[in-house]
Write a protein that holds these residues in place. Sequence first.
Motif, mmCIF file in Angstrom:
data_model
loop_
_atom_site.group_PDB
_atom_site.id
_atom_site.type_symbol
_atom_site.label_atom_id
_atom_site.label_comp_id
_atom_site.label_asym_id
_atom_site.label_seq_id
_atom_site.Cartn_x
_atom_site.Cartn_y
_atom_site.Cartn_z
ATOM 1 N N GLU A 236 -3.826 -1.695 -6.197
ATOM 2 C CA GLU A 236 -3.557 -1.893 -4.769
ATOM 3 C C GLU A 236 -2.059 -1.860 -4.491
ATOM 4 N N GLN B 129 2.884 3.762 -2.424
ATOM 5 C CA GLN B 129 2.806 5.133 -1.926
ATOM 6 C C GLN B 129 2.911 5.150 -0.406
ATOM 7 N N GLN B 130 2.290 4.178 0.236
ATOM 8 C CA GLN B 130 2.342 4.086 1.694
ATOM 9 C C GLN B 130 3.728 3.648 2.157
ATOM 10 N N GLN C 54 -0.875 1.711 -4.605
ATOM 11 C CA GLN C 54 -1.255 2.410 -3.380
ATOM 12 C C GLN C 54 -0.339 1.993 -2.239
#
Length: 181
Positions: free
Chosen positions: A82, A88-89, A85
Amino acid sequence: AGRDATRAFATGDFTQAGLVDDVSALSPGEMLAIQSWFTFYHDNYDPVGKLVGRFYDENGAPTEALRQAEAAMEEALKLKAENEQRKQQFPPCNSEWSSAKGSRFWCSRQSGGVNRDWTGVPRKLYQPGSRGSHCVCVRTTGPPWDQLGSSQHSNRGDLDEPHLEEYDGCHPLAQQCVVPV
């Protein structure tokens, strides 16, 4: 020999108090260290037996403590995924500080070690449950991260994420921001 000191591997506490097998209170990061250690030994060495104690009974069967430790490792791996991720955002900003000028934050297509096809703008990101913020780069166009396949969006990227805050004195779409001393 014949003693399980798993906790010391994760904590670095090799005193008598730290050389124990109880991992129940370790953080997710410490559980990941144990998981990595376990994987390394499992992949590179042949097992020769099981130590009777907290994790295996006298018949070599796993105990409830082992199942709990494995569940904690799985949860730590999930949390790590998580976080990756989320990175990456919201990749971390580039930053520098000097006593004369203060802090400078800026975004590039590689900032935070995340290669991408957009640059973004610096924003403070507040994580629920933690104090303070850290600088991240935020996409300014296209759909929000959680609607990437959607054509129904405001074309503002992730600028409307509720945990973000603009830096005072910086233009909302500037790719760099200087926060004076």
